[in-house]
Design an enzyme around this catalytic site. Sequence first.
Site, PDB file in Angstrom:
ATOM      1  N   LYS A 146      25.524   0.356 -19.793  1.00 57.86           N
ATOM      2  CA  LYS A 146      25.057  -0.792 -19.002  1.00 57.86           C
ATOM      3  C   LYS A 146      25.857  -2.009 -19.431  1.00 57.86           C
ATOM      4  O   LYS A 146      26.409  -2.038 -20.542  1.00 57.86           O
ATOM      5  CB  LYS A 146      23.566  -1.027 -19.300  1.00 57.86           C
ATOM      6  CG  LYS A 146      22.843  -1.782 -18.236  1.00 57.86           C
ATOM      7  CD  LYS A 146      22.313  -0.891 -17.131  1.00 57.86           C
ATOM      8  CE  LYS A 146      21.645  -1.687 -16.054  1.00 57.86           C
ATOM      9  NZ  LYS A 146      21.063  -0.859 -15.001  1.00 57.86           N
ATOM     10  N   GLY A 178       5.656  -4.089  -2.626  1.00 50.62           N
ATOM     11  CA  GLY A 178       7.076  -4.401  -2.407  1.00 50.62           C
ATOM     12  C   GLY A 178       7.639  -3.540  -1.292  1.00 50.62           C
ATOM     13  O   GLY A 178       7.993  -2.388  -1.508  1.00 50.62           O
ATOM     14  N   GLY A 234      10.440  -3.696   0.380  1.00 50.18           N
ATOM     15  CA  GLY A 234      11.854  -4.082   0.520  1.00 50.18           C
ATOM     16  C   GLY A 234      12.696  -2.890   0.946  1.00 50.18           C
ATOM     17  O   GLY A 234      12.238  -2.025   1.697  1.00 50.18           O
ATOM     18  N   VAL A 267      13.823  -0.115  -0.582  1.00 51.09           N
ATOM     19  CA  VAL A 267      13.305   1.227  -0.888  1.00 51.09           C
ATOM     20  C   VAL A 267      11.893   1.387  -0.326  1.00 51.09           C
ATOM     21  O   VAL A 267      11.574   2.390   0.319  1.00 51.09           O
ATOM     22  CB  VAL A 267      13.299   1.501  -2.415  1.00 51.09           C
ATOM     23  CG1 VAL A 267      12.766   2.896  -2.695  1.00 51.09           C
ATOM     24  CG2 VAL A 267      14.696   1.346  -3.001  1.00 51.09           C
ATOM     25  N   TYR A 303      10.319   0.067   2.148  1.00 50.40           N
ATOM     26  CA  TYR A 303      10.192   0.227   3.601  1.00 50.40           C
ATOM     27  C   TYR A 303      10.591   1.642   4.032  1.00 50.40           C
ATOM     28  O   TYR A 303       9.884   2.301   4.818  1.00 50.40           O
ATOM     29  CB  TYR A 303      11.038  -0.818   4.349  1.00 50.40           C
ATOM     30  CG  TYR A 303      10.557  -1.002   5.773  1.00 50.40           C
ATOM     31  CD1 TYR A 303       9.672  -2.023   6.090  1.00 50.40           C
ATOM     32  CD2 TYR A 303      10.948  -0.123   6.784  1.00 50.40           C
ATOM     33  CE1 TYR A 303       9.183  -2.174   7.385  1.00 50.40           C
ATOM     34  CE2 TYR A 303      10.464  -0.262   8.078  1.00 50.40           C
ATOM     35  CZ  TYR A 303       9.584  -1.292   8.365  1.00 50.40           C
ATOM     36  OH  TYR A 303       9.094  -1.438   9.639  1.00 50.40           O
TER      37      TYR A 303
HETATM   38  P1  NAD Z   1      14.262  -5.177  -2.741  1.00 54.91           P
HETATM   39  O1  NAD Z   1      14.572  -6.476  -3.369  1.00 54.91           O
HETATM   40  O2  NAD Z   1      14.915  -4.809  -1.465  1.00 54.91           O
HETATM   41  O3  NAD Z   1      12.685  -5.040  -2.525  1.00 54.91           O
HETATM   42  C1  NAD Z   1      11.741  -5.537  -3.416  1.00 54.91           C
HETATM   43  C2  NAD Z   1      10.604  -6.119  -2.581  1.00 54.91           C
HETATM   44  O4  NAD Z   1       9.577  -6.543  -3.471  1.00 54.91           O
HETATM   45  C3  NAD Z   1      11.023  -7.347  -1.768  1.00 54.91           C
HETATM   46  O5  NAD Z   1      10.584  -7.213  -0.438  1.00 54.91           O
HETATM   47  C4  NAD Z   1      10.330  -8.509  -2.487  1.00 54.91           C
HETATM   48  O6  NAD Z   1       9.978  -9.557  -1.611  1.00 54.91           O
HETATM   49  C5  NAD Z   1       9.120  -7.818  -3.062  1.00 54.91           C
HETATM   50  N1  NAD Z   1       8.498  -8.480  -4.206  1.00 54.91           N
HETATM   51  C6  NAD Z   1       9.062  -9.245  -5.151  1.00 54.91           C
HETATM   52  N2  NAD Z   1       8.151  -9.650  -6.042  1.00 54.91           N
HETATM   53  C7  NAD Z   1       6.976  -9.122  -5.655  1.00 54.91           C
HETATM   54  C8  NAD Z   1       5.654  -9.166  -6.161  1.00 54.91           C
HETATM   55  N3  NAD Z   1       5.367  -9.861  -7.256  1.00 54.91           N
HETATM   56  N4  NAD Z   1       4.683  -8.492  -5.505  1.00 54.91           N
HETATM   57  C9  NAD Z   1       4.962  -7.800  -4.385  1.00 54.91           C
HETATM   58  N5  NAD Z   1       6.193  -7.738  -3.846  1.00 54.91           N
HETATM   59  C10 NAD Z   1       7.176  -8.382  -4.467  1.00 54.91           C
HETATM   60  O7  NAD Z   1      14.567  -4.076  -3.878  1.00 54.91           O
HETATM   61  P2  NAD Z   1      14.736  -2.514  -3.673  1.00 54.91           P
HETATM   62  O8  NAD Z   1      16.186  -2.186  -3.634  1.00 54.91           O
HETATM   63  O9  NAD Z   1      13.846  -2.043  -2.603  1.00 54.91           O
HETATM   64  O10 NAD Z   1      14.194  -1.975  -5.078  1.00 54.91           O
HETATM   65  C11 NAD Z   1      12.819  -1.974  -5.359  1.00 54.91           C
HETATM   66  C12 NAD Z   1      12.584  -1.566  -6.810  1.00 54.91           C
HETATM   67  O11 NAD Z   1      13.140  -0.269  -7.040  1.00 54.91           O
HETATM   68  C13 NAD Z   1      13.275  -2.479  -7.818  1.00 54.91           C
HETATM   69  O12 NAD Z   1      12.447  -2.566  -8.945  1.00 54.91           O
HETATM   70  C14 NAD Z   1      14.544  -1.744  -8.178  1.00 54.91           C
HETATM   71  O13 NAD Z   1      14.995  -2.046  -9.482  1.00 54.91           O
HETATM   72  C15 NAD Z   1      14.083  -0.299  -8.094  1.00 54.91           C
HETATM   73  N6  NAD Z   1      15.175   0.638  -7.786  1.00 54.91           N
HETATM   74  C16 NAD Z   1      15.873   0.501  -6.635  1.00 54.91           C
HETATM   75  C17 NAD Z   1      16.891   1.404  -6.349  1.00 54.91           C
HETATM   76  C18 NAD Z   1      17.678   1.290  -5.069  1.00 54.91           C
HETATM   77  O14 NAD Z   1      18.375   2.248  -4.714  1.00 54.91           O
HETATM   78  N7  NAD Z   1      17.595   0.206  -4.343  1.00 54.91           N
HETATM   79  C19 NAD Z   1      17.183   2.448  -7.233  1.00 54.91           C
HETATM   80  C20 NAD Z   1      16.419   2.581  -8.400  1.00 54.91           C
HETATM   81  C21 NAD Z   1      15.419   1.659  -8.667  1.00 54.91           C
END
Ligand code: NAD
Length: 347
Positions: free
Chosen positions: A81, A180, A182, A184, A186
């Site tokens: 990392k 959340g 977002g 993932v 959705y």
């Molecule tokens: P994203 O930013 O697209 O979605 C996160 C959502 O959470 C957003 O809509 C945001 O408004 C909402 N949010 C923020 N704070 C909040 C709170 N206190 N309460 C409720 N909702 C809140 O991120 P993502 O890419 O969908 O990832 C989501 C999680 O999964 C993250 O923790 C990320 O580290 C983890 N993750 C993502 C991936 C990936 O492929 N994107 C892979 C492994 C892990």
Amino acid sequence: MALKIQEIKQQGFEKVLSAEDLESGLSAIIAIHNTNLGRACGGIRMLPYGSHSEALNDVLRLAKGMSYKSALAGINFGGGKSVIIGDPSKKSPALFHAFGDFVETFKGKYIAAKDMNIGSSDLALVKQKCRHVLGVEGEPGTSGDPSPVTAYGVFRALEATIEFLTGSKKMNGLKVAIQGIGHVGYSFAEYIKKVGGEIWVTDTNMETVEKAQKELGAKFVALEEIYDLNCDVFAPCARGAVLNSETIPKLKYKAIVGAANNQLATPKDGIRLHERKILYAPDYAVNSGGIINIFIESQGYDRNQALNKTEEIYRTIKEVFERSQKTGKPTFEVADQLAEERLYGKK
Ligand code: NAD
């Protein structure tokens, strides 16, 4: 290049280097935890850490986490990392070029990818100086947005969880609460809708909530209410440390399956869930679709191959639950044990 690079000796880590560059203002640390299974891969995180030691603790914890995540996912990546200490609103091409020079000094032993506060355009700047970068979106042969693959993995983990709890994969009428909605969250919700599940959502962004209400028939709950719901499954898909001494006593869910990293505030919280008989699908097993997607890119990207490998999350989660049932150990401990068996060849 006037990078000042220094080695930081750390027990249990193969290599940890810090770099400073006066010209661009770069201050960064790269940690390689373990390369037993392959080259270390992990994202770049940019944060205005309060101190160098805070940044060091974060990068060490995250690099070790990547070794475990890749090992448990069955891919031949080691764990690494990097952190850039700085204000993400003060990015510059010179900063990412200097960081690219820093990554290049590892001669391919560390592969950089995206993490918190790092966009594809930042990563593209790093790549101008260094060959060992994966996950730049929009370039031919790259893996693109990992979120749909991650969401597929979360859904497979949910299937494994439901089958373990009920003896059947049927999810018709299953009540799932997503924190959340977002990238993932959705996409995961879409899978649930397809199999006839019911969805509750909370998010700080009301736009995405409204979309989920309109398109998926999701029901809205206020931020703190998510911990009091009477649903079957809680899916943390926003941020870490949401399973803690304050939230766990309130939970009425049967299981927890979500994409967020580091959902347990402390290991004690994994024990709390175990004692309350709430089945916890370990986060880093559930959300490994993202790193699997990057691994497949390193081999020559093929989305179907990425999805096929991600499918294995189903089997891993079942193995974790079965071993937990047999040994009486909390699932998060079992996951670590399985990862260590692959990482160090222990049996
Ligand atoms: P994203 O930013 O697209 O979605 C996160 C959502 O959470 C957003 O809509 C945001 O408004 C909402 N949010 C923020 N704070 C909040 C709170 N206190 N309460 C409720 N909702 C809140 O991120 P993502 O890419 O969908 O990832 C989501 C999680 O999964 C993250 O923790 C990320 O580290 C983890 N993750 C993502 C991936 C990936 O492929 N994107 C892979 C492994 C892990």
